[in-house]
Design a protein around this motif. Structure first.
Motif, mmCIF file in Angstrom:
data_model
loop_
_atom_site.group_PDB
_atom_site.id
_atom_site.type_symbol
_atom_site.label_atom_id
_atom_site.label_comp_id
_atom_site.label_asym_id
_atom_site.label_seq_id
_atom_site.Cartn_x
_atom_site.Cartn_y
_atom_site.Cartn_z
ATOM 1 N N LEU A 165 3.692 1.402 -5.516
ATOM 2 C CA LEU A 165 2.287 0.607 -5.362
ATOM 3 C C LEU A 165 2.003 -0.247 -6.524
ATOM 4 O O LEU A 165 1.573 -1.511 -6.379
ATOM 5 C CB LEU A 165 1.461 1.746 -5.317
ATOM 6 N N PHE A 166 2.185 0.076 -7.730
ATOM 7 C CA PHE A 166 2.321 -0.943 -8.704
ATOM 8 C C PHE A 166 2.884 -2.209 -8.697
ATOM 9 O O PHE A 166 2.535 -3.274 -8.942
ATOM 10 C CB PHE A 166 2.589 -0.246 -10.019
ATOM 11 N N ALA A 167 4.190 -2.130 -8.326
ATOM 12 C CA ALA A 167 4.982 -3.335 -7.950
ATOM 13 C C ALA A 167 4.310 -4.080 -6.748
ATOM 14 O O ALA A 167 4.387 -5.480 -6.906
ATOM 15 C CB ALA A 167 6.432 -2.838 -7.587
ATOM 16 N N ILE A 168 3.983 -3.736 -5.545
ATOM 17 C CA ILE A 168 3.347 -4.466 -4.551
ATOM 18 C C ILE A 168 2.116 -5.255 -5.253
ATOM 19 O O ILE A 168 1.924 -6.186 -4.801
ATOM 20 C CB ILE A 168 3.023 -3.593 -3.615
ATOM 21 N N VAL A 169 1.358 -4.558 -6.097
ATOM 22 C CA VAL A 169 0.102 -5.129 -6.664
ATOM 23 C C VAL A 169 0.396 -6.210 -7.724
ATOM 24 O O VAL A 169 -0.340 -7.275 -7.722
ATOM 25 C CB VAL A 169 -0.948 -4.159 -7.072
ATOM 26 N N PHE A 170 0.984 -5.646 -8.695
ATOM 27 C CA PHE A 170 1.208 -6.537 -9.703
ATOM 28 C C PHE A 170 2.349 -7.234 -9.943
ATOM 29 O O PHE A 170 2.511 -8.142 -11.115
ATOM 30 C CB PHE A 170 1.013 -5.454 -11.169
#
Length: 622
Positions: free
Chosen positions: A129-134
């Motif tokens: 999720l972090f990778a997708i967003v940031f």
């Protein structure tokens, strides 16, 4: 609480400065990532304290993981403050993800392999999720592939080889298959959501750019319109100034010859040896000159009438004599045109009224002149003055001028009160005139509270009429006659500064009549020389428009002698100066005051006005 918020305020401002030139969505992501980093930094010491307190299995591995998370959060914050959002997000996810998997694979023993696999799966979901967003799409896809590989590898290396009892073995297999499905679903859903958010952001940015472009265009248009308005205002100001200068010059040139006529008739009326007929002629000359002078002033200053800047006077006048005297002014013209002229004034009207008799006479005279001009030989012009309520206060008085002239078409009547308007061009060629008189008359009647109207038909004559209200008074108006005596008791020494020979003679005769002695200076330079070297006068009559040195500059130079060490010049600086000008405009009076003049007399100078001003000046000298 307030102190804590104040402590992070510099950090927030620094973060905003780093992304102030970036799109709003990027700045929002930077703030969100900074908040997550702050939460991780808070979580790390808490987790370390919990590990030391509970002493769980694999304590060293847990402490190492907490240290890795803390270092990753610090590096992410440092990158954020440098304005590197993608590096901050990618670095945080990579350090935590790689560190966790290295620790998991490097461990020699696995007391709870299924529990460790579940922890790694949860960590992978969070990091995904972090990778997708940031991070970027490419980095997010690479990390997703790495997570899939490590998830499968942990199952094959650890879970598949470990002796896991029945239900737990089933759970391990489900974790592999369903976990992969869940990660794929989270990855695809996250990418779709981020794509939707970014598309909305792009559209909003485009709308914002369009709005900015529109605002810039509007600003440019406003700026252009403002410049156009300023230029139009400048041109209007210049035109107004040119018009004022033209009016002042024209007023001066026209009033100057009339000064001799009006002032001479004024002096003539005060002679005691005139016969009644001669006195009546002198009075008609004076009144005609006054009327002509004011008519010329109205024509030259028609713009002020349009702007409503013309003030009406209030004084007592006799209604019958006002009408009769106006009739006398056009009687000769009527006789020459073989037009019968008569007037009737209702007997039940008050003898004396209060109002502006000059403006009233001006309107009646204009209507009479037009009626006589457009009435053929053998016709008639009749004036009727009546009232529907003669006992009222104020009393409404109806004035009617009826003729048997050529009449007018309905279309002509609709525009007859417009300025510079006559029936047609043939009317101008045949009868003359500017077409301005009725426009002025209509405005004057409006100012008196009435409305000038007309009834006419071609070949049947015309009827002009209006109704205005006047207050009845008992006091009779005062007229200057030969019996009026102005006692020559002033005994003032007067310096007349005037370049016009006729005006010099008229002013000399008036001053002699008032018992004053006088000397003449033909311009400002001569006046200064007289004041410097000859006996000082008690008062100075200063013409404003003169060659060489005008009256305003001459007066300023005289007032400038106030600080001169010479006693003669210091005394001269205090002599009262009365302005003489033929312009008679408010701007002219203000200019005279600014120059240091004490009083103002408009040409033609009436003997009574001159006497009034000199009396006021003499009181100040005593």
């Amino acid at each position: 609480m307030t102190g804590r918020l104040a402590s992070i305020d510099p950090f927030v401002k620094r973060l905003d400065r780093a992304y102030r030139d970036r799109p709003y969505f990027v700045g929002l992501k930077a703030r969100l990532l900074a908040a997550f980093d702050a939460m991780l930094l808070v979580f790390v010491p808490i987790n370390i304290a919990k590990v030391y307190w509970m002493h769980p299995p694999g304590m060293e591995r847990r402490l190492a993981m907490a240290a890795i998370v803390g270092v990753a959060a610090l590096l992410s914050l440092w990158s954020l403050l440098k304005g590197r959002l993608e590096l901050a997000g990618s670095g945080l996810v990579l350090v935590i993800l790689i560190g966790a998997h290295v620790l998991a694979f490097a461990s020699g023993s696995y007391p709870q392999p299924l529990g460790l696999a579940i922890q790694l799966f949860i960590l992978d979901i969070i990091c995904l999720l972090f990778a997708i967003v940031f991070t970027s799409r490419r980095i997010a896809a690479s990390l997703f592939a790495l997570m899939i590989a490590t998830h499968v590898g942990f199952y094959l290396v650890v879970l598949h080889r470990a002796a896991i009892p029945g239900t737990s073995a089933f759970a391990a297999r489900m974790l592999l298959t369903e976990g992969l499905t869940a990660m794929a679903f989270v990855f695809c859903l996250g990418i779709a959501l981020i794509q939707m958010i970014e598309s909305a952001h792009v559209r909003s940015e485009e709308s914002l750019r369009e709005s900015r472009s529109t605002n810039e265009n509007l600003g440019r248009l406003v700026s252009e319109r403002t410049r156009d308005l300023e230029e139009a205002t400048r041109r209007a100001t210049e035109a107004s100034r040119a018009k004022s200068e033209f009016l002042a010059n024209m007023s001066h040139e026209i009033r100057t010859p009339l000064n001799g006529i009006i002032a001479s008739s004024d002096l003539l009326m005060r002679r005691s040896d005139l016969s009644p007929e001669a006195e009546q002629h002198a009075r008609l000359i004076s009144e005609s000159g006054d009327l002509l002078l004011n008519l010329l002033g109205d024509i030259l200053d028609f713009s002020k009438i349009e702007a409503g800047q013309l003030a009406l006077e209030k004084h007592a006048f006799e209604l019958v004599s006002t009408v009769e005297n106006t009739m006398e002014l056009v009687a000769t013209k009527a006789v020459l045109g073989s037009v019968r002229l008569d007037a009737t004034v209702a007997s039940d009207l008050s003898k004396y009224l209060e109002g502006d008799s000059y403006r009233l006479r001006q309107v009646i005279l204009n209507l009479l002149s037009n009626a006589i001009k457009f009435t053929p030989a053998g016709g008639s012009v009749r004036v009727a003055v009546t009232s529907a309520a003669p006992q009222a206060n104020p009393v409404p008085v109806r004035f009617e001028v009826r003729d048997t002239g050529i009449g007018m078409e309905p279309a002509t009547m609709e525009r007859i009160f417009e300025r510079f308007t006559q029936a047609d061009t043939s009317t101008t060629r045949r009868y003359g005139g500017t077409g301005l008189g009725l426009a002025i008359s209509s405005r004057l009647v409006q100012m008196m509270g009435g409305r000038l109207e007309v009834e006419s038909a071609p070949g049947k004559g015309s009827v002009f009429h209006f109704t205005v209200s006047f207050r009845p008074v008992e006091t009779a108006p005062e007229f200057p006659t030969a019996s009026d005596r102005l006692e020559p008791q002033l005994s003032l020494r007067v310096l007349v500064v005037e370049d016009n020979t006729i005006n010099q003679k008229i002013l000399g005769a008036q001053l002699t009549r008032l018992g004053c002695s006088f000397s003449v200076a033909v311009d400002g330079e001569r006046a200064l020389a007289v004041l410097e070297h000859e006996a000082l006068p008690d008062v100075i009559l200063m013409d404003c428009h003169m060659p060489k040195l005008d009256g305003w500059e001459t007066t300023r130079r005289i007032r400038g002698w106030a600080a001169d060490p010479q006693e003669q010049l210091k005394k001269a600086a205090a002599i009262p100066v009365i302005a003489l000008t033929a312009a008679a405009l408010p701007e002219e009076q203000a200019r005279c005051r600014d120059a240091g003049m004490n009083e103002f007399l408009a040409k033609p100078v009436k003997l009574a006005e001159l006497h009034r001003v000199l009396v006021a000046i003499s009181k100040g000298l005593t």
